[in-house]
Write a protein that holds these residues in place. Structure first.
Motif, mmCIF file in Angstrom:
data_model
loop_
_atom_site.group_PDB
_atom_site.id
_atom_site.type_symbol
_atom_site.label_atom_id
_atom_site.label_comp_id
_atom_site.label_asym_id
_atom_site.label_seq_id
_atom_site.Cartn_x
_atom_site.Cartn_y
_atom_site.Cartn_z
ATOM 1 N N LYS A 1 6.188 46.103 15.191
ATOM 2 C CA LYS A 1 7.561 45.649 14.986
ATOM 3 C C LYS A 1 8.264 46.532 13.964
ATOM 4 O O LYS A 1 9.438 46.892 14.138
ATOM 5 C CB LYS A 1 7.563 44.185 14.524
ATOM 6 C CG LYS A 1 8.963 43.601 14.371
ATOM 7 C CD LYS A 1 8.908 42.123 14.006
ATOM 8 C CE LYS A 1 10.304 41.537 13.898
ATOM 9 N NZ LYS A 1 10.265 40.090 13.537
ATOM 10 N N HIS A 2 7.558 46.905 12.901
ATOM 11 C CA HIS A 2 8.146 47.755 11.871
ATOM 12 C C HIS A 2 8.606 49.093 12.459
ATOM 13 O O HIS A 2 9.676 49.603 12.105
ATOM 14 C CB HIS A 2 7.130 47.999 10.757
ATOM 15 C CG HIS A 2 7.619 48.945 9.707
ATOM 16 N ND1 HIS A 2 8.474 48.561 8.692
ATOM 17 C CD2 HIS A 2 7.389 50.278 9.519
ATOM 18 C CE1 HIS A 2 8.746 49.597 7.922
ATOM 19 N NE2 HIS A 2 8.101 50.648 8.395
ATOM 20 N N TRP A 3 7.793 49.635 13.362
ATOM 21 C CA TRP A 3 8.112 50.944 13.946
ATOM 22 C C TRP A 3 8.909 50.816 15.250
ATOM 23 O O TRP A 3 9.102 51.813 15.954
ATOM 24 C CB TRP A 3 6.827 51.738 14.183
ATOM 25 C CG TRP A 3 6.190 52.181 12.899
ATOM 26 C CD1 TRP A 3 5.108 51.620 12.286
ATOM 27 C CD2 TRP A 3 6.608 53.268 12.070
ATOM 28 N NE1 TRP A 3 4.824 52.291 11.110
ATOM 29 C CE2 TRP A 3 5.736 53.303 10.960
ATOM 30 C CE3 TRP A 3 7.631 54.213 12.149
ATOM 31 C CZ2 TRP A 3 5.859 54.246 9.937
ATOM 32 C CZ3 TRP A 3 7.756 55.157 11.137
ATOM 33 C CH2 TRP A 3 6.885 55.165 10.051
ATOM 34 N N ASN A 4 9.377 49.614 15.553
ATOM 35 C CA ASN A 4 10.222 49.373 16.728
ATOM 36 C C ASN A 4 9.550 49.804 18.034
ATOM 37 O O ASN A 4 10.189 50.359 18.927
ATOM 38 C CB ASN A 4 11.579 50.081 16.578
ATOM 39 C CG ASN A 4 12.369 49.561 15.401
ATOM 40 O OD1 ASN A 4 12.439 48.356 15.185
ATOM 41 N ND2 ASN A 4 12.950 50.462 14.620
ATOM 42 N N LEU A 5 8.252 49.523 18.119
ATOM 43 C CA LEU A 5 7.497 49.864 19.320
ATOM 44 C C LEU A 5 7.035 48.612 20.052
ATOM 45 O O LEU A 5 6.685 47.607 19.421
ATOM 46 C CB LEU A 5 6.263 50.701 18.961
ATOM 47 C CG LEU A 5 6.500 52.092 18.394
ATOM 48 C CD1 LEU A 5 5.159 52.800 18.203
ATOM 49 C CD2 LEU A 5 7.398 52.918 19.291
ATOM 50 N N LEU A 6 7.021 48.701 21.362
ATOM 51 C CA LEU A 6 6.505 47.613 22.190
ATOM 52 C C LEU A 6 5.061 47.943 22.549
ATOM 53 O O LEU A 6 4.777 48.662 23.509
ATOM 54 C CB LEU A 6 7.360 47.465 23.453
ATOM 55 C CG LEU A 6 8.817 47.063 23.207
ATOM 56 C CD1 LEU A 6 9.595 47.051 24.518
ATOM 57 C CD2 LEU A 6 8.906 45.699 22.522
ATOM 58 N N THR A 7 4.132 47.433 21.757
ATOM 59 C CA THR A 7 2.709 47.630 21.973
ATOM 60 C C THR A 7 1.944 46.535 21.253
ATOM 61 O O THR A 7 2.421 46.001 20.243
ATOM 62 C CB THR A 7 2.247 49.007 21.448
ATOM 63 O OG1 THR A 7 0.833 49.138 21.618
ATOM 64 C CG2 THR A 7 2.578 49.174 19.971
ATOM 65 N N ASP A 8 0.769 46.196 21.770
ATOM 66 C CA ASP A 8 -0.078 45.211 21.093
ATOM 67 C C ASP A 8 -1.296 45.877 20.458
ATOM 68 O O ASP A 8 -2.254 45.195 20.079
ATOM 69 C CB ASP A 8 -0.518 44.112 22.057
ATOM 70 C CG ASP A 8 -1.307 44.651 23.243
ATOM 71 O OD1 ASP A 8 -1.475 45.890 23.341
ATOM 72 O OD2 ASP A 8 -1.758 43.843 24.083
ATOM 73 N N LEU A 9 -1.260 47.193 20.327
ATOM 74 C CA LEU A 9 -2.386 47.924 19.761
ATOM 75 C C LEU A 9 -2.580 47.579 18.281
ATOM 76 O O LEU A 9 -1.625 47.578 17.508
ATOM 77 C CB LEU A 9 -2.155 49.429 19.914
ATOM 78 C CG LEU A 9 -3.377 50.333 19.740
ATOM 79 C CD1 LEU A 9 -4.413 50.053 20.817
ATOM 80 C CD2 LEU A 9 -2.947 51.814 19.787
ATOM 81 N N LYS A 10 -3.825 47.269 17.919
ATOM 82 C CA LYS A 10 -4.190 46.959 16.529
ATOM 83 C C LYS A 10 -5.391 47.793 16.121
ATOM 84 O O LYS A 10 -6.273 48.089 16.952
ATOM 85 C CB LYS A 10 -4.556 45.473 16.386
ATOM 86 C CG LYS A 10 -3.433 44.508 16.697
ATOM 87 C CD LYS A 10 -3.934 43.076 16.535
ATOM 88 C CE LYS A 10 -2.864 42.053 16.872
ATOM 89 N NZ LYS A 10 -3.384 40.667 16.711
ATOM 90 N N ALA A 11 -5.465 48.147 14.841
ATOM 91 C CA ALA A 11 -6.575 48.941 14.349
ATOM 92 C C ALA A 11 -7.902 48.226 14.562
ATOM 93 O O ALA A 11 -8.916 48.847 14.899
ATOM 94 C CB ALA A 11 -6.371 49.254 12.863
ATOM 95 N N GLU A 12 -7.905 46.917 14.388
ATOM 96 C CA GLU A 12 -9.151 46.151 14.489
ATOM 97 C C GLU A 12 -9.714 46.124 15.904
ATOM 98 O O GLU A 12 -10.907 45.850 16.097
ATOM 99 C CB GLU A 12 -8.910 44.715 14.021
ATOM 100 C CG GLU A 12 -7.899 43.963 14.872
ATOM 101 C CD GLU A 12 -7.306 42.754 14.168
ATOM 102 O OE1 GLU A 12 -7.508 41.651 14.688
ATOM 103 O OE2 GLU A 12 -6.667 42.952 13.117
#
Length: 236
Positions: A218-229
């Protein structure tokens, strides 16, 4: 490859200037001028030097146009295959079964990937690893070129994930450098909504991601569900 990098790679191999010059097909005097910055390394010779001296991939010469053109001229499947081979050559464990030699600088591979409209998710998952593994890449080349292509949000996001991976690592190499350039990218963050190399998302998928994406996306205004974990092969 810069003159100092050429010299360091030669010394690492234990070669004299004369020995290196013979293998590179140039004179010792010309090699000396290259190492001392009196002459600029031509693109072809820089590639040959990096390969002959077995220098790190980050010393491979950078040229946006050629690599970007080869990606843009191919369909999404071929682009993903090409980038899988590049990541494998750079040591990404997720594609360890793919053979090949590093043909492009990690910064060039990263920019080419981030500027691709549609990528295999497995390739996208390897990008934070690439940032972390080659945190010493040429950011002074990478960041301006990402801005020229309006891809600073994508780069900022994968850099943020790389920082999160570094925080979980027992050897968080390059964290300070990543933090520095994440800050630079944040100051030029675009308000325009974007995806992370998945531009074919349906409107229903986009709506779902707007409601469920992680705070970093959300901060980077991207539509993705990618997480580091959730990244496979988080370190390496």
């Amino acid at each position: 490859m810069k003159g100092q990098e050429l010299k360091e790679a030669r010394l690492q191999r234990g070669w004299t200037q004369q020995q290196a010059a013979e293998r590179l097909g140039v004179t010792q005097a010309y090699l000396s001028m290259l190492e001392n910055g009196v002459r600029m390394l031509p693109y072809g010779l820089a590639r040959k030097a990096a390969q002959t001296l077995q220098a790190p991939p980050t010393t491979l010469p950078l040229r946006t146009e050629t690599f970007a053109a080869s990606l843009s001229s191919a369909d999404s499947t071929r682009v993903s295959e090409r980038l899988r081979a590049e990541l494998a050559a750079l040591g990404y464990p997720g594609f360890a079964h793919v053979r090949g030699k590093a043909r492009h600088n990690p910064a060039e591979v990263l920019l080419g990937a981030l500027n691709t409209p549609e990528l295999d998710s497995r390739v996208v998952e390897g990008l934070p690893w690439l940032v972390l593994r080659y945190a010493d890449m040429d950011w002074d080349w990478l960041v301006p070129n990402a801005k020229l292509l309006d891809r600073q949000n994508r780069l900022g996001f994968v850099t943020t994930l790389a920082l999160q991976l570094a925080a979980r690592s027992s050897e968080p190499k390059g964290s300070r450098r990543l933090q520095e350039y994440a800050g630079v990218l944040d100051r030029s963050r675009l308000a325009r909504e974007d995806t992370l190399c998945h531009d074919s998302l349906t409107e229903a998928e986009r709506d779902w991601l707007r409601r469920n994406r992680p705070v970093e996306a959300k901060h980077w205004n991207l539509l993705t569900d990618l997480k580091a974990e959730n990244l496979p092969h988080a370190t390496g």
